[in-house]
Design an enzyme around this catalytic site. Structure first.
Site, PDB file in Angstrom:
ATOM      1  N   CYS A 112       0.819  -1.199   0.000  1.00  0.00           N
ATOM      2  CA  CYS A 112       0.000   0.000   0.000  1.00  0.00           C
ATOM      3  C   CYS A 112       0.865   1.267   0.000  1.00  0.00           C
ATOM      4  CB  CYS A 112      -0.971  -0.050   1.173  1.00  0.00           C
ATOM      5  SG  CYS A 112      -2.381   1.068   1.026  1.00  0.00           S
ATOM      6  N   HIS A 113       0.803   2.077   1.060  1.00  0.00           N
ATOM      7  CA  HIS A 113       1.622   3.286   1.174  1.00  0.00           C
ATOM      8  C   HIS A 113       3.009   2.988   1.756  1.00  0.00           C
ATOM      9  CE1 HIS A 113      -2.352   5.157   0.794  1.00  0.00           C
ATOM     10  NE2 HIS A 113      -1.732   6.280   0.479  1.00  0.00           N
TER      11      HIS A 113
END
Length: 191
Positions: A112-113
């Site tokens: 994800c991030h």
């Protein structure tokens, strides 16, 4: 269930604001395969999970960055979340800790991030990667070759896009952990 990762220890680098399932699901997959996991953070105590923008569970920190070194682990997991990577990427200790895994040719997993930490550590140039849609341009700007796929593996670096991709991500991180060191991981840092 096979304990093929028995004897392996994985550092999970996280701070407040990590996406709950992006820590708990890979942690469970690694432990089910026999690996030991250690939650590493900037400070002792507990860190707050998020479930998207809502508060999630509290997770106990096993060790702080002051208490560990990459030599203690076989691999590194960096979960995402909106706030977790922003906090970690502002910590030189977190960036140095992350870089050591690459220098030691050890597998690194990020979802994800989470790859934002790798950007700040200067570790993505020339690497095939993915991440959350919103950070894919950031990865490209930092020199990564971005593929919009569930999971991308490049020389021991495993990245994934979002919680929907966790089944594929979890399978691949266990596989890469069991494979062990990837000498090409080290060479890509020197390049």
């Amino acid at each position: 269930m096979s304990k093929r990762a028995e004897g392996k220890t994985v550092a999970i680098l996280a701070a407040d604001g990590f996406e709950e399932v992006e820590l708990t699901s890979p942690k469970e997959a690694l432990e089910n395969a026999g690996a030991k996991t250690v939650v590493v953070s900037l400070e002792s105590g507990e860190i707050q999970a998020n479930q998207h923008r809502d508060k999630g569970i509290m997770v106990s920190v096993d060790k702080t960055l002051d208490d560990v070194k990459a030599d203690d682990f076989d691999a590194l997991l960096i979960p995402g979340g909106l706030f977790n990577p922003d906090t970690l990427r502002q910590s030189q200790k977190a960036l140095d800790f992350t870089s050591k895994f690459f220098e030691q040719a050890k597998p690194v997993f990020s979802i994800c991030h989470g790859p934002q930490v790798l950007i700040s550590a200067g570790l993505v140039n020339g690497r095939e990667m993915t991440g959350f849609t919103a950070i894919q341009q950031d990865l490209k700007n930092a020199g990564a070759v971005v593929r919009d796929e569930k999971v991308v593996v490049d020389k021991g670096l495993v990245t994934s896009r979002n919680p929907d991709d966790l089944p594929a991500f979890n399978d691949k991180i266990v596989e890469e952990l069991c494979e062990g060191k990837h000498e090409a991981q080290k060479k890509s840092v020197a390049a």
